[in-house]
Motif scaffolding. Sequence first.
Motif, PDB file in Angstrom:
ATOM      1  N   ARG A 278      58.359 -20.725 -65.052  1.00 33.59           N
ATOM      2  CA  ARG A 278      57.512 -20.203 -63.986  1.00 33.59           C
ATOM      3  C   ARG A 278      57.384 -21.217 -62.865  1.00 33.59           C
ATOM      4  NH1 ARG A 278      51.261 -19.978 -62.991  1.00 33.59           N
ATOM      5  NH2 ARG A 278      52.137 -20.224 -60.941  1.00 33.59           N
ATOM      6  N   TRP A 279      57.290 -22.525 -63.218  1.00 38.33           N
ATOM      7  CA  TRP A 279      57.108 -23.545 -62.183  1.00 38.33           C
ATOM      8  C   TRP A 279      58.390 -23.767 -61.396  1.00 38.33           C
ATOM      9  CZ3 TRP A 279      52.377 -23.764 -60.999  1.00 38.33           C
ATOM     10  CH2 TRP A 279      51.384 -23.660 -61.979  1.00 38.33           C
TER      11      TRP A 279
ATOM     12  N   ASP B  67      47.663 -22.820 -57.559  1.00 42.72           N
ATOM     13  CA  ASP B  67      47.357 -22.157 -58.840  1.00 42.72           C
ATOM     14  C   ASP B  67      46.360 -22.903 -59.733  1.00 42.72           C
ATOM     15  OD1 ASP B  67      47.500 -19.814 -60.291  1.00 42.72           O
ATOM     16  OD2 ASP B  67      48.867 -20.696 -61.739  1.00 42.72           O
ATOM     17  N   ARG B  68      46.437 -24.237 -59.776  1.00 44.92           N
ATOM     18  CA  ARG B  68      45.479 -24.999 -60.584  1.00 44.92           C
ATOM     19  C   ARG B  68      44.573 -25.785 -59.644  1.00 44.92           C
ATOM     20  NH1 ARG B  68      49.796 -27.670 -64.878  1.00 44.92           N
ATOM     21  NH2 ARG B  68      50.198 -25.773 -66.065  1.00 44.92           N
TER      22      ARG B  68
ATOM     23  N   ASP C 291      43.486 -28.483 -67.620  1.00 39.94           N
ATOM     24  CA  ASP C 291      43.805 -27.500 -66.580  1.00 39.94           C
ATOM     25  C   ASP C 291      42.567 -26.638 -66.371  1.00 39.94           C
ATOM     26  OD1 ASP C 291      44.650 -25.221 -65.166  1.00 39.94           O
ATOM     27  OD2 ASP C 291      46.619 -25.203 -66.117  1.00 39.94           O
TER      28      ASP C 291
ATOM     29  N   ASN D 239      42.158 -23.844 -65.161  1.00 40.89           N
ATOM     30  CA  ASN D 239      42.330 -22.414 -65.449  1.00 40.89           C
ATOM     31  C   ASN D 239      42.013 -22.067 -66.901  1.00 40.89           C
ATOM     32  OD1 ASN D 239      43.173 -22.032 -62.856  1.00 40.89           O
ATOM     33  ND2 ASN D 239      45.360 -21.967 -63.338  1.00 40.89           N
TER      34      ASN D 239
ATOM     35  N   ASP E 226      52.489 -14.808 -67.391  1.00 43.11           N
ATOM     36  CA  ASP E 226      53.513 -15.331 -66.467  1.00 43.11           C
ATOM     37  C   ASP E 226      54.778 -14.501 -66.373  1.00 43.11           C
ATOM     38  OD1 ASP E 226      51.935 -17.382 -65.614  1.00 43.11           O
ATOM     39  OD2 ASP E 226      52.966 -18.967 -66.722  1.00 43.11           O
TER      40      ASP E 226
ATOM     41  N   LYS F 151      51.901 -12.496 -62.799  1.00 44.70           N
ATOM     42  CA  LYS F 151      51.324 -13.083 -61.585  1.00 44.70           C
ATOM     43  C   LYS F 151      52.523 -13.322 -60.664  1.00 44.70           C
ATOM     44  CE  LYS F 151      49.197 -16.687 -63.273  1.00 44.70           C
ATOM     45  NZ  LYS F 151      48.184 -17.732 -63.562  1.00 44.70           N
TER      46      LYS F 151
HETATM   47  C1  GAL Z   1      48.300 -22.395 -65.772  1.00 46.61           C
HETATM   48  C2  GAL Z   1      48.754 -21.183 -65.033  1.00 46.61           C
HETATM   49  C3  GAL Z   1      49.368 -20.209 -65.992  1.00 46.61           C
HETATM   50  C4  GAL Z   1      50.443 -20.867 -66.819  1.00 46.61           C
HETATM   51  C5  GAL Z   1      49.995 -22.180 -67.388  1.00 46.61           C
HETATM   52  C6  GAL Z   1      51.098 -22.946 -68.060  1.00 46.61           C
HETATM   53  O1  GAL Z   1      47.709 -23.281 -64.914  1.00 46.61           O
HETATM   54  O2  GAL Z   1      47.692 -20.582 -64.333  1.00 46.61           O
HETATM   55  O3  GAL Z   1      49.878 -19.117 -65.269  1.00 46.61           O
HETATM   56  O4  GAL Z   1      51.583 -21.039 -66.020  1.00 46.61           O
HETATM   57  O5  GAL Z   1      49.411 -22.986 -66.399  1.00 46.61           O
HETATM   58  O6  GAL Z   1      52.094 -23.322 -67.175  1.00 46.61           O
END
Ligand code: GAL
Length: 380
Positions: free
Chosen positions: A53-54, A127-128, A186, A188, A286, A306
């Motif tokens: 994803r990154w 995102d974070r 994190d 999130n 993801d 997302k």
């Molecule tokens: C979070 C993100 C998620 C997921 C996770 C691990 O910060 O919001 O979507 O990607 O990291 O990478």
Amino acid sequence: MARRFLVALGSAVLALSMAACGGEGAGGGGDTADKKPTDLTIGVSMPTQTSERWIADGNAVKEKLQAKGYKVDLQYAGDDIPTQSQQIDQMITQGADVLVIAAIDGTALSGQLQAAAEAKIPVIAYDRLILGSPNVDFYVSFDNYKVGVAQATALLVGLGLKNKDGSKGSATGPFTVELFAGSLDDNNTAYFFGGAMDTLKPYLDSGTLKVKSGQTKIEQAATLRWQQETAQKRMEDLLTSSYNDGSKVDGVLSPYDGISRGIITALQNAGYGGSGKKLPVVTGQDAEIASIKLINDGVQSSTVFKDTRLLAEQAAIASEAFLQKKQPQANDTTTYNNKVKVVPAYLLPIQTIYKEDIKSALIDSGYWSAEEVASGQAKK
Ligand code: GAL
């Protein structure tokens, strides 16, 4: 005499190093509105390339910014906090004009952000959220609490306790479940787990759902750095410690596709998915291609999509606004308190993906091709 010379030399060195730091007039300064996009650089700091994803995020942010004519310095930090700090330090000394940062540890970048502020470089948390610093200027993300609600709802739907339209499902339970959370550093993670636990609470209270291991606290459920192997190991331990009496686990709340794959591997190694032992319902996040294939094959139950293309677009729009000395448009100015201030945010919508949604949401929109879904591998 000698002393005066040293003082003068000292000031010259300081002035030079400040210029190198991107101080006023040296890129990153206050005059970006007068410059051509081709003379402006955006530093993009991403956490890791081990999660696809990154990689998609990094590429998308780069493309969107380059399409606007800007130069981009994209760096990945291999999930190593000192590496990310060094990369950002370097972006600042090389005169970045805006920083877009997806932090590994949300609390570890205060020093870098202070240096950025001194060099008048706006910082966008990607995102974070970056915590504990007054120098976060904007935040682009999704509604992270709703992600947790969506994950728990998908678990309930998968178990048959709820229907997709929100009505009560035909199943009555009781069901055994286990809970996984993301990395505690994190920001999130607490939103995802909080949204999920609020949604599951009535079912846990009534006994319809039972966490057989008893591990319901976020600290117990957490997965450092969101790592697949760490999740696999914890699932193996849970199966050994709590399910060695012939009982089965019916559902697993997972906050991220990489973690889901670790959980699924542990379950398969323990005979789930084979004859007579159905795989539990496993959630995710993801829409990573490896997990989309598993969902398509009926192995993983769901994920939360997302759209990183939209997130990248918002990061580019916010960067451009800062470079033009404007304030980016926020759609949330209350939720994201980073312990020093409430950071204005632009939050994007999310979508739960079950097998039947793959075509309309992911293939038809060009996020993944049918071929990629079939192979489980990204082509780009
Ligand atoms: C979070 C993100 C998620 C997921 C996770 C691990 O910060 O919001 O979507 O990607 O990291 O990478």
